[in-house]
Scaffold this motif. Structure first.
Motif, PDB file in Angstrom:
ATOM      1  N   PHE A 692       0.801  -1.222   0.000  1.00 25.97           N
ATOM      2  CA  PHE A 692       0.000   0.000   0.000  1.00 25.97           C
ATOM      3  C   PHE A 692       0.836   1.275   0.000  1.00 25.97           C
ATOM      4  CE2 PHE A 692      -2.944  -2.968   2.429  1.00 25.97           C
ATOM      5  CZ  PHE A 692      -3.615  -3.351   1.272  1.00 25.97           C
ATOM      6  N   GLU A 693       2.134   1.202   0.422  1.00 28.98           N
ATOM      7  CA  GLU A 693       2.937   2.420   0.467  1.00 28.98           C
ATOM      8  C   GLU A 693       3.474   2.760  -0.914  1.00 28.98           C
ATOM      9  OE1 GLU A 693       2.854   4.308   2.974  1.00 28.98           O
ATOM     10  OE2 GLU A 693       1.664   2.809   4.046  1.00 28.98           O
ATOM     11  N   GLU A 694       3.868   1.746  -1.672  1.00 27.07           N
ATOM     12  CA  GLU A 694       4.366   1.974  -3.027  1.00 27.07           C
ATOM     13  C   GLU A 694       3.464   1.234  -4.026  1.00 27.07           C
ATOM     14  OE1 GLU A 694       8.375   0.779  -3.191  1.00 27.07           O
ATOM     15  OE2 GLU A 694       9.052   2.224  -1.675  1.00 27.07           O
ATOM     16  N   GLU A 711      -5.497  -2.436  -3.399  1.00 31.70           N
ATOM     17  CA  GLU A 711      -4.296  -1.759  -3.908  1.00 31.70           C
ATOM     18  C   GLU A 711      -4.666  -0.608  -4.831  1.00 31.70           C
ATOM     19  OE1 GLU A 711      -1.434  -4.353  -5.571  1.00 31.70           O
ATOM     20  OE2 GLU A 711      -1.133  -5.506  -3.725  1.00 31.70           O
ATOM     21  N   GLN A 712      -5.699  -0.801  -5.646  1.00 34.29           N
ATOM     22  CA  GLN A 712      -6.140   0.292  -6.522  1.00 34.29           C
ATOM     23  C   GLN A 712      -6.603   1.492  -5.699  1.00 34.29           C
ATOM     24  OE1 GLN A 712      -9.107  -1.357  -9.123  1.00 34.29           O
ATOM     25  NE2 GLN A 712      -7.606  -2.175 -10.576  1.00 34.29           N
ATOM     26  N   PHE A 713      -7.341   1.208  -4.609  1.00 36.08           N
ATOM     27  CA  PHE A 713      -7.801   2.305  -3.750  1.00 36.08           C
ATOM     28  C   PHE A 713      -6.610   3.068  -3.181  1.00 36.08           C
ATOM     29  CE2 PHE A 713      -8.448   3.715   0.621  1.00 36.08           C
ATOM     30  CZ  PHE A 713      -9.430   4.681   0.433  1.00 36.08           C
ATOM     31  N   MET A 714      -5.636   2.325  -2.672  1.00 35.68           N
ATOM     32  CA  MET A 714      -4.488   2.984  -2.070  1.00 35.68           C
ATOM     33  C   MET A 714      -3.678   3.742  -3.116  1.00 35.68           C
ATOM     34  SD  MET A 714      -4.762   2.550   1.104  1.00 35.68           S
ATOM     35  CE  MET A 714      -3.180   3.271   1.544  1.00 35.68           C
ATOM     36  N   TYR A 715      -3.581   3.220  -4.314  1.00 35.57           N
ATOM     37  CA  TYR A 715      -2.860   3.932  -5.371  1.00 35.57           C
ATOM     38  C   TYR A 715      -3.547   5.260  -5.684  1.00 35.57           C
ATOM     39  CZ  TYR A 715      -0.926   5.102  -9.918  1.00 35.57           C
ATOM     40  OH  TYR A 715      -0.325   5.766 -10.948  1.00 35.57           O
ATOM     41  N   VAL A 716      -4.863   5.221  -5.874  1.00 34.73           N
ATOM     42  CA  VAL A 716      -5.594   6.448  -6.187  1.00 34.73           C
ATOM     43  C   VAL A 716      -5.522   7.417  -5.008  1.00 34.73           C
ATOM     44  CG1 VAL A 716      -7.849   7.398  -6.784  1.00 34.73           C
ATOM     45  CG2 VAL A 716      -7.119   5.233  -7.763  1.00 34.73           C
TER      46      VAL A 716
END
Length: 751
Positions: A692-694, A711-716
């Motif tokens: 989630f950080e990178e 992961e998509q949520f964290m990227y956005v």
């Protein structure tokens, strides 16, 4: 109310007062000829006509006429009811002997000595059976049996018998008339046998024969026994036997038409159908243009009437009565055309759509009919086309008339026309299809609603709201929503709001066309029928209080106010202020359900998440966020379920099952309306697995969607923090997140 069914059994007439085709005059003339014959003479009269044209009726009327004459002895012989050649042989002489009143037996004195002689002499009658039939051995067997009987009893020599019969007949003023019917139903061998017998006995004095048969059928049967082996050869043979050939007079066209319409009237009365004056005119005009060309015999009229007697009662109120009469006429008079239409009715109903690239613009229905029409005389083909155009306007362009567009479909459906695709199948199944709803049921629902009996209405609705029938019922109710009585409208709206659990709720690409949304639109439009604003709001409140499941209440509320544009205000059922008041009533139920531990979202029910957004609209983010945090901390698995409920939906080409899509900028904005995405990100880091950080944007469909979406949520989210462009739900970098934070109206929450 229907009356007792009265089918025509095709039984020939027996009384003159039943004669509608002027057959009595023809029968009377034959009777007069028989009565005027010189004493001692006989005659063979043939009455020719096709099956069903009334030949037996003429024989019945003739018999009744002759019965009044004491100088006539009339007997009937129907060879069709006898099993074989031997039975015909015995039956014929039995009837003849009984009519003449002479016994064929004498005393025992000459029996034994004369048996073989009689058998030899009798062969002049039966020998043709051996020459022209495969049953010659049966005839010889009959002669052998006759010899055995003669040895035990006494039989009359054939020549002596003939002399005795001639003497007796010459000495009496009584004339014997043998009426023979149904010759054209015999097989070839039996036909041949009977005519040989008649030929052998045709010269008996004071004995007359009246034969009724289809001369074409009999000529072909006999023709195969003689030189030419065809119909002309058979006719030549008939000319040697039939002394007076009479063609049954053709029934007057108007008389047949009158008889046919009498059968139609009887069927309509039995079904309890009363046509309007305009409907009568439509039917008569179409029938005369089309079916009447094949109305040539009384039997055809009776068969048409019987078909109506069977078909009409089962679909009273469910079809257009004129179309039903005409399609049954097509079945009765043009069965070969009817079969094509029945088996391909989807190519005849509806309207023709021009398909780009299709070189042949001829409608498929017309292509299917063409081979059949080519086998007909031109006038019959033209009659079929006229009837088809009246029933199926879709083909009118193919037959030289103006075409019809999709704007006609609604009026055809309103009229229950056979050309309406949703009504067409009824006409060929004699029932309402299982996936359809009877119009009578819709009428009953509206009647119950008008009476205000909500409990009875609930039961009726639930019984119809399952499978494909649900969408059909809602469609039919929507067709009349603008004309429903205001009292019935409120009762029906409230009752419908309770049925959400019964209404099928499939995942669909175009959800607005599916039953739940259509039912919600119907409810909103029914409420619009209530004129007084306060009464309308009270009714809307009752709808939202009764709605089950709760998400269905949110769906109903969604369509009660659809636009804030002043020029389109007529599309709204309630004003913005009234809608806000109703929303608070719904939110009261939403909060109660949240207090019971319901998460208020469900990946399997997309509409469930609308409850969160209605709560947000009424009270803002804070109470909704508190609820979600409580749900996520109590059961962290609910986080990924929440993402699943918010992700986009993908539909593969040709696939009926959707796939879980992605979480992009659009979804992030919606989520941020109900929970601070920073707070949600902390919960994801604490309770979910992933980088989630990178994090990077991945749209790998092979990965479990729970991992991919987190992961998509964290990227956005991370992109948002850095004030950079974030991918939308299609993976394209198009929306700058900083520019998309202007407020809740930029992107509609996903319901």
């Amino acid at each position: 109310m229907t009356s007792a069914l009265s089918f025509s059994n095709d039984r020939p007439l027996t009384h003159r007062d039943e004669d509608r085709l002027n057959r009595a005059g023809f029968a009377d003339r034959i009777a007069a000829v028989l009565a005027a014959l010189p004493e001692g003479s006989g005659i063979v009269i043939g009455i020719y006509g096709p099956w069903g044209d009334g030949k037996t009726t003429v024989l019945n009327l003739l018999r009744a006429n002759l019965a009044r004459n004491d100088a006539m002895v009339v007997r009937d012989f129907n060879p069709w009811r006898l099993a074989d050649d031997d039975s015909i042989f015995r039956g014929f002489f039995s009837i003849l002997a009984e009519a003449i009143g002479v016994s064929l037996s004498t005393t025992l004195e000459e029996a034994t000595a004369g048996a073989k002689w009689w058998a030899r002499r009798l062969r002049w009658v039966t020998k043709p059976l051996g020459q022209f039939s495969k049953t010659a051995e049966t005839a010889d067997g009959l002669l052998a049996s006759f010899g055995e009987i003669a040895r035990k009893g006494d039989s009359v020599r054939l020549e002596q018998l003939r002399n005795r019969i001639v003497t007796l007949l010459n000495g009496t003023k009584t004339r014997v008339v043998i009426l023979i019917d149904d010759l054209d139903r015999l097989d070839k061998q039996e036909t041949h046998t009977l005519f040989r017998l008649i030929k052998a006995c045709a010269d008996f004095p004071n004995v007359c024969y009246v034969l009724a048969f289809d001369d074409t059928v009999v000529s072909k049967a006999i023709g195969e026994r003689y030189g030419g082996s065809d119909e002309p050869a058979g006719r030549s043979f008939l000319e040697k036997i039939i002394q007076v050939p009479l063609q049954l007079p053709a029934a007057a066209r108007e008389d047949l038409r009158s008889l046919c319409f009498a059968r139609v009237d009887r069927a309509l009365v039995a079904a309890g159908i009363e046509l309007t004056k305009n409907q009568v005119g439509e039917f008569v005009a179409s029938f005369d243009r089309g079916a009447s060309i094949r109305l040539t015999t009384p039997r055809a009229a009776n068969r048409f009437g019987n078909g109506l007697m069977f078909a009409l009662p089962s679909l009273v109120g469910e079809t257009n009565p004129v179309d039903h009469l005409l399609v049954e006429a097509l079945r009765a008079f043009f069965p070969e055309v009817y079969e094509v239409v029945r088996d391909n009715h989807a190519d005849f109903s509806g309207v023709e759509e021009n398909v780009p690239g299709n070189g042949d613009q001829t409608p498929r229905g017309a292509q299917l009919l063409e081979p059949v029409l080519k086998t007909m005389p031109q006038d019959h083909s033209d009659a079929v086309k006229a009837l088809i155009i009246d029933l199926f306007p879709r083909l009118s362009g193919a037959y030289g008339h103006s075409g019809y567009g999709s704007d006609w479909l609604s009026s055809w459906s309103d009229g229950q026309r056979i050309c309406a695709p949703e009504y067409c199948p009824r006409y060929f199944t004699y029932s309402v299809p299982r996936d359809d709803v009877p119009d009578s049921e819709v009428t009953a629902i509206l009647d119950v609603a008008r009476g205000g009996d909500g409990e009875s209405l609930d039961g009726r609705l639930v019984s119809q709201l399952h499978g494909p029938k649900a969408g059909r019922l809602i469609e039919k109710l929507r067709a009349v929503e603008k004309t429903v009585n205001p009292i019935a409208a409120e009762t029906l709206a409230v009752a419908l709001s309770k049925t959400g659990n019964a209404i099928p709720n499939p995942h669909a690409f175009f959800a607005v066309a599916e039953p739940p949304t259509q039912a919600a639109i119907l409810i909103s439009n029914l409420l619009k029928r209530i004129n007084h604003p306060a009464s309308r709001v009270a009714a809307g409140r009752r709808v939202l209080d009764a709605a089950e499941p709760l998400w269905f209440g949110a769906e109903c509320l969604r369509w009660m106010h659809v636009t804030d544009e002043p020029e389109k205000d007529a599309s709204n059922t309630f004003t913005s202020e009234e809608t806000a008041e109703l929303r608070f009533a719904l939110v009261h139920r939403i909060k109660s359900r949240a207090a019971d531990g319901a998460p208020l979202f469900d990946p399997d029910v997309p509409q469930e998440a609308a409850l969160l957004f209605e709560w947000w609209r009424a009270e803002g983010r804070e109470p909704v966020q508190d609820h979600l945090v409580r749900v996520f901390t109590t059961d962290p698995k609910q986080i990924t379920k929440f993402f699943l409920s918010q992700a986009s939906t993908l539909w593969g080409s040709g696939s009926a099952t959707p796939e879980v899509g992605d979480l992009g900028a659009d979804q992030l904005k919606n989520i941020d309306l109900v929970i601070d995405v920073s707070l949600l990100a902390d919960l994801v880091r604490s309770h979910c697995a992933g980088n989630f950080e990178e994090s990077e944007w991945h749209s790998d469909r092979d990965r479990p969607p729970e991992e991919r979406l987190a992961e998509q949520f964290m990227y956005v989210f991370n992109k948002r923090k850095k004030d950079k462009a974030a991918p939308d739900s299609n993976g394209q970098v198009e929306v700058a997140v900083s520019e998309a934070e202007s407020g809740p109206d930029v992107v509609d929450p996903k319901p």
